[in-house]
Scaffold this active site. Structure first.
Site, mmCIF file in Angstrom:
data_model
loop_
_atom_site.group_PDB
_atom_site.id
_atom_site.type_symbol
_atom_site.label_atom_id
_atom_site.label_comp_id
_atom_site.label_asym_id
_atom_site.label_seq_id
_atom_site.Cartn_x
_atom_site.Cartn_y
_atom_site.Cartn_z
ATOM 1 N N SER A 119 0.791 -1.229 0.000
ATOM 2 C CA SER A 119 0.000 0.000 0.000
ATOM 3 C C SER A 119 0.826 1.283 0.000
ATOM 4 O O SER A 119 0.370 2.296 -0.532
ATOM 5 C CB SER A 119 -0.942 0.004 1.204
ATOM 6 N N HIS A 146 -5.315 -3.685 -2.750
ATOM 7 C CA HIS A 146 -4.938 -2.637 -3.702
ATOM 8 C C HIS A 146 -4.715 -3.184 -5.116
ATOM 9 O O HIS A 146 -4.284 -2.436 -5.997
ATOM 10 C CB HIS A 146 -3.676 -1.926 -3.216
ATOM 11 N N LYS A 153 -11.652 0.344 -1.497
ATOM 12 C CA LYS A 153 -10.836 0.899 -2.572
ATOM 13 C C LYS A 153 -11.664 0.925 -3.872
ATOM 14 O O LYS A 153 -12.543 1.743 -4.023
ATOM 15 C CB LYS A 153 -9.552 0.087 -2.755
#
Length: 355
Positions: free
Chosen positions: A143, A171, A202
């Site tokens: 990240s 991610h 996300k």
């Protein structure tokens, strides 16, 4: 906003917002209980089925937060005289799960290896009993740096030393792979990763998380994970938002193309200005400043100039690697990216970081 994990820009998409509103109208604002009591709705089951299909696994299981997902999956999977092997740069939720496992069983249940260092991973895993249960846990996309795990080599090591793999793709989903199917798909190794974990905060424009894998493994976690059993389930609005976001991701692959265009434009633009920018293939663009106070000064001046990024200092990154973490969205337009570059140039010159 150049510091959000809203990679595909779906948190403000009218279709996602409308799906959340309609779910509230139909189901109310919450389930008021865990999945084991009154907290399972038809849309929970529907989302689990669609997520499993999306990442190429037999089954999936929802958790109420991403943090809970890692903790809730790791803890029940590690038993006495078994090992969890973790990258030193893994997310805090992974670390928490591994520490709880260590607390339950003591001894050397937790083994860590240097960040993305496959030579060191092989060195530490080769010292463990071949017949023992071993779970290698790693981020797919890290990240802070945006680094992608060296999954092909990690898979080789896991198969050589009788270990299973759990991949945190918070991610990576919606960003890498065919149609945003994640890091394992990016490398063509979907069937070589045993458990895929993802979050909804996300690319999926909501809150919560999931794990996916073989059905017997998911069923086992479902009945042995305190984080699932003793937590209220995802709200109807959260679930409906993810369902709609997943539908859009599958039908609009051009969003992912635009996302990478945006990140690459700024990454190259900052390099051209003379900044120390870490290479990458994700929407995360780290600009190394190298000093705590200077990083905060740069952050504040950018903020005062109308650009938001994230300041990352030690111990989140090693000393000397303090950085500004930029992350881009598919909905950024060229005019927005130009402003980011313009303000970075202005502040960089004011602070003497570039000429």
């Amino acid at each position: 906003m150049a510091g959000s994990n809203n990679y595909l820009g779906l948190t403000t998409d009218p279709r996602v917002k409308e799906a959340a509103i309609e779910a509230i109208k139909k189901y109310g604002t919450g389930c008021s209980g865990s999945r084991y009591l009154n907290g399972t709705l038809d849309i929970h089951v529907k989302l689990e089925e669609q997520l499993a299909e999306f990442v190429g696994k037999e089954a999936a299981l929802l958790f109420s937060t991403g943090f809970q997902t890692n903790q809730g999956a790791i803890v029940p999977l590690i038993g006495k005289d078994e090992y969890v092997i973790s990258d030193k740069d893994n997310h805090a939720s992974i670390v928490q799960g591994t520490l709880i496992s260590k607390g339950l069983w003591g001894g050397d249940v937790l083994v860590r290896y240097r960040h993305n260092d496959m030579k060191h991973l092989e060195e530490v895993i080769s010292k463990l009993p071949l017949e023992a249960g071993k779970l290698i846990v790693t981020d797919g996309v890290f990240s802070m740096s945006g680094n992608i795990v060296n999954l092909p080599e990690l898979v080789r090591i896991a198969r050589t030393y009788n270990a299973r793999i759990m991949l945190d793709d918070a991610h990576g989903l919606g960003v890498l792979g065919k149609g945003g199917r994640g890091t394992a798909n990016h490398f063509g190794l979907d069937d070589q990763v045993d458990i895929i974990m993802g979050t909804f905060s996300k690319s999926f424009a909501s809150l919560g998380g999931f794990i996916a894998g073989e059905k017997p493994v998911i069923d086992y976690i479902k009945h042995h994970s305190p984080a699932l059993i003793f937590s209220a389930s995802m709200t109807p609005a959260q679930v409906a938002s993810v369902l709609k976001a997943l539908e859009i991701i599958k039908s609009e692959p051009e969003r992912i193309e635009r996302l990478h265009y945006n990140a690459n434009k700024v990454r190259q633009g900052l390099k051209n200005l003379g900044f120390n920018v870490l290479d990458g293939q994700t929407p995360i663009v780290p600009v190394v400043i190298g000093d705590d106070l200077l990083t905060f000064k740069f952050w504040r001046r950018l903020f005062d100039n109308g650009v938001f990024v994230n300041a990352v200092i030690s111990p989140a990154v090693p000393q000397g690697m303090q950085l500004l973490r930029l992350s881009f969205m598919a909905t950024h337009e060229d005019k927005h990216l130009d402003v980011v570059l313009e303000k970075f140039e202005k502040v960089g010159k004011e602070l003497g970081l570039i000429d």
